[in-house]
Scaffold this active site. Structure first.
Site, PDB file in Angstrom:
ATOM      1  N   HIS A   1      52.398  30.137 -21.290  1.00  0.00           N
ATOM      2  CA  HIS A   1      53.184  28.906 -21.150  1.00  0.00           C
ATOM      3  C   HIS A   1      52.697  28.088 -19.955  1.00  0.00           C
ATOM      4  O   HIS A   1      52.392  28.628 -18.890  1.00  0.00           O
ATOM      5  CB  HIS A   1      54.668  29.219 -20.984  1.00  0.00           C
ATOM      6  CG  HIS A   1      55.551  28.093 -21.421  1.00  0.00           C
ATOM      7  ND1 HIS A   1      55.729  26.950 -20.664  1.00  0.00           N
ATOM      8  CD2 HIS A   1      56.292  27.909 -22.553  1.00  0.00           C
ATOM      9  CE1 HIS A   1      56.545  26.122 -21.300  1.00  0.00           C
ATOM     10  NE2 HIS A   1      56.896  26.680 -22.451  1.00  0.00           N
ATOM     11  N   HIS A   2      52.634  26.760 -20.144  1.00  0.00           N
ATOM     12  CA  HIS A   2      52.155  25.879 -19.086  1.00  0.00           C
ATOM     13  C   HIS A   2      53.108  25.870 -17.889  1.00  0.00           C
ATOM     14  O   HIS A   2      52.729  25.456 -16.787  1.00  0.00           O
ATOM     15  CB  HIS A   2      51.991  24.460 -19.627  1.00  0.00           C
ATOM     16  CG  HIS A   2      50.852  23.700 -19.000  1.00  0.00           C
ATOM     17  ND1 HIS A   2      50.471  23.878 -17.690  1.00  0.00           N
ATOM     18  CD2 HIS A   2      50.014  22.763 -19.506  1.00  0.00           C
ATOM     19  CE1 HIS A   2      49.454  23.081 -17.406  1.00  0.00           C
ATOM     20  NE2 HIS A   2      49.148  22.393 -18.495  1.00  0.00           N
ATOM     21  N   ALA A   3      54.337  26.312 -18.077  1.00  0.00           N
ATOM     22  CA  ALA A   3      55.253  26.426 -16.944  1.00  0.00           C
ATOM     23  C   ALA A   3      54.792  27.481 -15.953  1.00  0.00           C
ATOM     24  O   ALA A   3      55.197  27.474 -14.786  1.00  0.00           O
ATOM     25  CB  ALA A   3      56.661  26.771 -17.437  1.00  0.00           C
TER      26      ALA A   3
ATOM     27  N   ASN B   1      51.580  25.432 -11.317  1.00  0.00           N
ATOM     28  CA  ASN B   1      50.893  24.185 -11.610  1.00  0.00           C
ATOM     29  C   ASN B   1      50.726  23.377 -10.335  1.00  0.00           C
ATOM     30  O   ASN B   1      51.702  23.118  -9.622  1.00  0.00           O
ATOM     31  CB  ASN B   1      51.690  23.365 -12.627  1.00  0.00           C
ATOM     32  CG  ASN B   1      51.555  23.915 -14.030  1.00  0.00           C
ATOM     33  OD1 ASN B   1      50.645  23.578 -14.765  1.00  0.00           O
ATOM     34  ND2 ASN B   1      52.485  24.797 -14.405  1.00  0.00           N
TER      35      ASN B   1
END
Length: 509
Positions: free
Chosen positions: A149-151, A324
């Site tokens: 997941h990009h989270a 991120n």
């Protein structure tokens, strides 16, 4: 242990996620097994990941939500069930005769990518694809589709994770793992959640107030430069402009279409160097040329240049945290220029202007911000934007996302298998129905083209246009090197400014 609440940027990827917009990233790998391999590779991979889990905290945590989803969730410890996170998919009998390995893998990515990750578990999954044709050397091949997941990670954080999971030899290396002294937390009680969330908010507000004067000064200086008369009249790089309408600027559906391409890394580096460009300029040039050819073939090439949204890393050197730290910039692709040489010059000017602007902004771009109430706001806005089909109604600032992530330029192995390709799989969102993510790997630049299946059902034709774009770049004349000036004899005459003026000739009568 303090509560590890997600940053504002990390959590945004959770709030934006809908069935139409899965927010996981990953890669499509083709793996070649060693000669004489026996057993199921999925079991090899489970044993390998189990051994590396102590060194990969991103794989050993799950979300813990705030009461009423009032603020960003936190990470808590979790023990992943590897039978659930690493699964095997067997292709129908005869698949290996029907298509080549890359095509079969592309089909699987297109089917798997729309399936959301289970938020009650750690946010990752690996799919081992059995039933692929053998390699040119006659060895068994399997595919691997990874999802994270990009989270949890951005592109560079994913590379840092890969550095732990992959090896430089078929024999997995021993990793020295220091025992952790921190207390593991598998759940948070109400008091701890509220205290942690409010404390986090106070810190963020204080930081914003503290940095406000410097931030405003930087933004004002950057805006003055970017919004100059020259740029506003369209005489600059073309980055500060609205993007033209294209098939990519559409409201996305739950269906995906994925295609891959690869170009020799050494060739692209050499071509970029002789034309005075960077490797990233070369990547943008290939994408620009491929998009121009594709849209021209479909009668949809705008007269105005396409604009790419290009992620830029805010990560300091040596920072391997799983989060991120990136922002987005805009680069004009010069697709309105038929002459490839002029198009490359346009891209070089556009990336130079972007670097000049973002160089000043990187120090103040936030990756964290106060979050109380933000989950409701972003989730409602994302839902409304999709349902209202705003992508087709509102002007867009970009047409496509193009991301170039530096990767390992050496051969790699995973659980004893040689990694033959590493094509990134990324996300598309409403209004940006095409994402091209590129990563250097071994001796190649591997392109992963993720598209909404309704907007670009034939994305494979666009991937094939990348190869033609490389040939176009190869055909460009090499700029002549500046001639060396030989030193002449030293003149002993007086400077011209001191010499007597020549006499005027008599005028003809």
């Amino acid at each position: 242990m303090g509560m590890r609440q997600l940053s504002g940027l990390d959590a945004t990827f959770l709030y934006l996620e809908t069935p139409e917009m899965p927010m996981h990233v990953g890669a499509m790998h083709l793996l070649e097994l060693p000669a004489g391999h026996r057993g199921r590779y999925v079991n090899d991979l489970r044993r390998h990941i189990a051994a590396r889990l102590p060194a990969t905290p991103v794989l050993r945590r799950r979300l813990w939500w705030m009461p009423l989803n009032m603020a960003n969730p936190a990470w808590v410890d979790a023990e992943p069930d590897l039978n659930e996170h690493i699964v095997e998919i067997r292709l129908p009998s005869g698949s290996a005769r029907r298509a080549d390995a890359r095509t079969l893998m592309e089909e699987q990515v297109s089917l798997l990518h729309p399936v959301l990750l289970d938020r009650h578990r750690p946010l990752w999954k690996m799919h081992v694809i059995e039933g692929l044709p053998r390699s040119a050397a006659g060895r068994k091949q399997v595919g691997l589709v990874t999802q994270l997941h990009h989270a949890a990670v951005d592109g560079q954080a994913a590379v840092a994770l890969a550095n732990v999971l992959f090896d430089l030899t078929p024999e997995p290396r021993d990793i020295e793992i220091r025992p952790s002294r921190r207390t593991r937390t598998f759940r948070l009680d109400m008091v701890e959640m509220l205290r942690g969330a409010l404390s986090h908010e106070a810190v963020q507000v204080a930081r914003i107030v503290r940095d406000l004067p410097a931030t405003l000064g930087t933004v004002a200086g950057t805006a003055k430069s970017a919004l100059s008369v020259k740029n506003l009249l369209g005489q600059g790089s073309g980055n500060v402009t609205l993007a033209p309408a294209t098939p990519m600027n559409a409201t996305v559906t739950p269906a995906r279409a994925f295609a891959a391409a690869s170009v020799p890394l050494a060739d692209l580096k050499a071509l970029a160097r002789v034309h005075g460009a960077t490797l990233n300029d070369g990547v943008l040039m290939l994408c620009s040329s491929a998009l121009r050819a594709y849209l021209q073939q479909h009668g949809a090439l705008p007269r105005k240049s396409l604009v790419a949204a290009v992620p830029i890393s805010l990560r300091e050197a040596g920072d391997t945290r799983a989060d991120n730290q990136a922002s987005m910039s805009l680069v004009s692709l010069g697709t309105h220029l038929a002459d490839p040489a002029k198009r490359l010059a346009h891209i070089r000017a556009a990336t130079g202007a972007m670097k000049s602007t973002m160089g000043r902004m990187k120090s103040i771009l936030p990756t964290d911000f106060p979050s109380i109430g933000v989950p409701w706001l972003i989730e409602a806005a994302a839902s409304l934007y999709g349902k209202a089909k705003a992508a087709e109604r509102l002007p867009q600032v970009a047409n496509v996302v193009i991301s170039n992530v530096p990767g390992p330029q050496v051969p790699l192995y995973l659980a004893g298998a040689r990694v033959r390709s590493n094509h990134p799989t990324s996300i598309v969102v409403h209004g940006l129905a095409l994402n091209i993510t590129v990563q250097s790997f071994d001796a190649a630049m591997d392109f992963g083209l993720m598209a909404d299946a309704a907007a670009l059902p034939d994305v494979r034709a666009l991937a094939q246009a990348v190869d033609a774009a490389l040939d176009e770049l190869r055909a460009l004349p090499v700029p002549a090197a500046p001639a060396a000036v030989k030193p002449g004899p030293v003149s002993r005459k007086r400077p011209a400014s001191r010499a007597a003026a020549p006499k005027k000739k008599p005028r003809a009568g």
